[in-house]
Design an enzyme around this catalytic site. Structure first.
Site, mmCIF file in Angstrom:
data_model
loop_
_atom_site.group_PDB
_atom_site.id
_atom_site.type_symbol
_atom_site.label_atom_id
_atom_site.label_comp_id
_atom_site.label_asym_id
_atom_site.label_seq_id
_atom_site.Cartn_x
_atom_site.Cartn_y
_atom_site.Cartn_z
ATOM 1 N N SER A 273 -1.463 -26.201 34.990
ATOM 2 C CA SER A 273 -2.818 -26.219 35.542
ATOM 3 C C SER A 273 -3.880 -25.653 34.608
ATOM 4 O O SER A 273 -5.071 -25.762 34.902
ATOM 5 C CB SER A 273 -2.848 -25.442 36.865
ATOM 6 O OG SER A 273 -2.094 -26.122 37.851
ATOM 7 N N GLU B 252 6.133 2.847 -28.070
ATOM 8 C CA GLU B 252 6.633 1.495 -28.300
ATOM 9 C C GLU B 252 6.342 0.946 -29.695
ATOM 10 O O GLU B 252 7.122 0.161 -30.231
ATOM 11 C CB GLU B 252 6.048 0.540 -27.244
ATOM 12 C CG GLU B 252 6.550 0.775 -25.837
ATOM 13 C CD GLU B 252 8.038 0.529 -25.692
ATOM 14 O OE1 GLU B 252 8.521 -0.501 -26.187
ATOM 15 O OE2 GLU B 252 8.721 1.388 -25.115
#
Length: 760
Positions: A410, A119
């Protein structure tokens, strides 16, 4: 022919040639000077114009702050490894960018050199701008093909970093000039190491992956610090064209480019001859598992979905974030989230919920009932969640275990009625309560309420039997002893039930759950979630402590700072004695002679539980406790409608299947028993402690400080003419006595009649 002057004088050809040359060079000199003057003037004009342009459009002092990079980072979720107990990575979350920050000292030299070689080979020596490359790139831009047929750019690593950070990559002269000034300024403020560190953490490397650490994880299933030179070159090869050089899609292209990178590294002296040859020969083994993940959409399991929601909500509540911002932080903030998920339990739970056999019996019609389940330990750690039946195909969908509020039926009784009544010493194991309805009047009409699921009334019964049978009338009568307001406060302040409403207007009508029906029978306004139910019932399996249910323990940012701390802080909900007695009562629901929870039994484990079915038969529940976990199952339709089953209770079947499988590898264990709880024999007719003359007895568990008196309904009278030393008095028994810890003396009547002492 001879030439003559105007004066008629003869001029030789030689003289004329010299004169012409003199005139020509004089003219040429003037022309050159003129051109130079024009050039200088033009240059000054251009320079002035450029200076004005730069001052107008470009800020020469503009710089980038590497300490505040606006980057997206990948979030990692951890689970505890079952063998080591240490956190281990489970899953990663990211939005458009998968990035994991890695410090410079964790980047091997050959990884850095691979990127420099391909690069920006003069990166170590330039000051932010490679003027040679910049000039060449400029000429190539103005006169394409002059310097060769290939195209190339002039950006250095420093300039590329600036583009990665700012996102400014337009092909404009002013943008390029601005970039040059930024690069020069950046290299004045930061070292080469800092710039390269930032660059290698921001560069795009294909497959939504940014930075070398995420790339190393993705392509080679290892950390960047462990990459070889050959692997580093393969990653650096991706940068030119991430799609074309994608190792998963085009391994041959990547290999060709990788060899070019290695050659450049060798030419620049980064690799010796031997290292170069070895790297060329090294076989690259890309991660097949990661490649498959890239090819398919990854669907979170139910637990991960819930962790995401919990962290977002806590960021909103504790940090004051907007929901959208908190959500974005999950996918780009680089968080480290430590979950409470048990991988084995979660996997098994989801496997069971894929089954379509006997566990989930069918109903008439095309649409079948849904179900959800949650499993939690007694420290509040949720270990498994499933929010629906069948295969999960999307992320962050409706999770019925945490998002859906349903009528508890319940299952409310131990929370709103029996628990507080035992805690406040209003009832005990064998308290006799009539199974008889109340006379209710409404709109001038009198009716009997409530009804029992078995359709009739049995008369007097103990609390133990009433809980086993899930008798509605007894629950209502006990609820009246407690008081609905007290029950409501108990649910909210002690058991963490926040879905109940004190008062709410719906369609112009006021509703309140601080009433006898909601608190005794579960007919609450909006419903309760499975998560809340698990949190409430835990107190009856861990000695009375409430821990807020949690899916994670802490959240750290990308730098290791604590963002959220989710500690388990136990709060005393009920006494150890109450928790123990309630636990024993709930065990009777499973293994008692009238137990409605019999279908949940498995093995020889101590099991406790409670069924729940709404009066309209639209919601079915089962809450089951083992010494290791509390599990809650719900069954019903998303849009409530009646469920019809005969002799089966689907939630119990699902609970038994899941929990029996989970407990196969767990050590045997018992529920905790309080030292202040004693087991006593009682009279089933009076509910009091049994005397030797009680013909029908049972065994129950009692708070030692709240024992009932002895039965006075069944005894054999003895006549005593006088009281003398020969008469034996009952011995004091501190282990099984009354309120003061001693044996209760039987009450006497006039005429010298005494009850014989009662013995257990």
């Amino acid at each position: 022919m001879a030439f003559q002057s105007k004066q008629g004088r003869y001029v030789s050809p030689k003289y004329r040639a010299l004169a012409f040359l003199k005139w020509f060079f004089a003219f040429l000199g003037k022309a050159i000077l003129t051109v130079m003057a024009v050039g200088i003037i033009t240059g000054c004009i251009v320079a002035t114009a450029l200076g004005v342009y730069v001052m107008k459009f470009v800020d020469p002092d503009d710089s980038v702050d590497l300490s505040r990079l606006p980057l997206n980072f990948t979030t990692i979720l951890y689970v505890n490894d079952p063998e080591s107990g240490e956190p281990t990575e489970w899953q990663r979350l990211y939005g458009l960018e998968n990035r994991i920050w890695i410090d410079f000292d964790q980047m091997p030299d050959h990884l850095q050199q691979a990127f420099i070689a391909v690069e920006d080979e003069r990166f170590p020596t330039h000051h932010g701008v490679d003027w040679k490359r910049t000039a060449a790139a400029t000429v190539n831009y103005i006169l394409p093909g002059v310097l060769g047929s290939g195209s190339f750019g002039g950006s250095t690593i420093t300039q590329q970093l600036i583009k990665n950070i700012t996102g400014d990559d337009e092909v404009r002269i002013e943008r390029k000039v601005q970039e040059i000034f930024r690069a020069l300024n950046l290299e004045k403020k930061y070292s080469k190491e800092q710039i390269l560190e930032a660059y290698l953490n921001t560069i795009h490397l294909g497959n939504n992956t940014n930075g070398v650490q995420a790339a190393a994880n993705l392509y080679f299933n290892k950390d960047a610090k462990d990459l070889t030179a050959a692997e580093s070159a393969a990653i650096a090869a991706i940068t030119k064209y991430p799609t074309y050089y994608n190792p998963f899609l085009h391994p041959d292209n990547n290999k060709e480019r990788q060899e070019y990178v290695l050659r450049k590294m060798h030419d620049l002296g980064y690799l010796t001859d031997q290292e170069y040859q070895d790297s060329l020969k090294e076989e690259l083994k890309f991660s097949e598992e990661q490649a498959k993940k890239q090819a398919t959409f990854e669907v979170n399991n139910w637990f991960i979905d819930q962790v995401i929601e919990d962290v977002i909500n806590d960021l909103v509540e504790q940090k004051g974030y907007q929901y959208s911002y908190a959500e974005s932080q999950i996918y780009r903030g680089g968080y480290r989230i430590y979950t409470t998920m048990d991988v084995d339990i979660q996997n098994y739970l989801e496997q069971v919920y894929l089954d379509e056999g006997e566990i989930f019996p069918t109903q008439k019609g095309e649409v079948q009932p849904q179900s959800a389940m949650i499993i939690m330990d007694y420290s509040g750690n949720i270990v498994g969640i499933v929010g629906g039946r069948g295969e999960k195909t999307q992320n962050r969908v409706l999770n019925r275990a945490t998002m859906s509020k349903r009528q508890p039926g319940s299952t409310m009784k131990p929370m709103g009625v029996y628990g507080p009544a035992i805690e406040y010493n209003l009832i005990n194991w064998s308290t006799i309560v009539p199974d008889e309805p109340l006379d209710m009047t409404e709109g001038g009409r009198t009716y009997k309420w409530p009804v029992n699921y078995y359709g009739f009334y049995r008369g007097n019964m103990t609390v133990d039997e009433a809980l086993q049978r899930s008798t509605n009338t007894v629950a209502v009568r006990v609820g009246m002893m407690v008081g609905p307001t007290n029950s409501f406060e108990f649910l909210v302040s002690k058991l963490g039930i926040t879905s109940v409403v004190r008062e709410k207007e719906i369609n112009g009508q006021m509703f309140s759950d601080a009433a006898i029906a909601p608190m005794s029978l579960g007919a609450v306004t909006e419903g309760i979630t499975l998560r809340e139910m698990a949190g409430a019932y835990q107190v009856y399996g861990n000695g009375g402590l409430y821990n807020k249910p949690r899916t994670y323990t802490k959240v750290l940012d990308s730098e290791g700072n604590v963002v959220l701390e989710n500690k388990s802080t136990p709060l005393r909900a009920v006494s150890e004695e109450t928790a123990c007695v309630m636990n024993k009562l709930l065990q009777r629901v499973v293994k008692g002679p009238y137990g409605s929870g019999a279908q949940s039994r498995f093995g020889n484990w101590e099991l406790a539980g409670k069924t729940g079915t709404t009066s309209d038969n639209k919601d079915h529940w089962y809450v089951g406790l083992t010494p290791h976990y509390v599990g809650v199952v719900w069954w019903g339709y998303d849009i409530p409608e009646e469920l019809i089953y005969y002799n089966i209770h689907p939630p119990m079947r699902a609970w038994r299947t899941v929990m029996s499988g989970i407990h196969e590898s767990l050590p045997e264990k018992a529920f905790p028993v309080s030292g202040n709880v004693v087991q006593k024999t009682y009279c089933t007719q009076s509910g009091l402690l049994a005397s030797p003359f009680c013909t029908s007895t049972g065994t129950g568990w009692y708070k030692q400080g709240g024992l009932p008196s002895y039965c006075s309904e069944h005894y054999e009278p003895v006549t005593s003419t006088e009281t003398g030393p020969e008469e034996e008095e009952p011995e004091e028994d501190n282990s099984s006595g009354g309120d003061d810890g001693g044996e209760d003396e039987a009450p006497s009547s006039s005429g010298g009649l005494h009850l014989r002492p009662a013995w257990d």
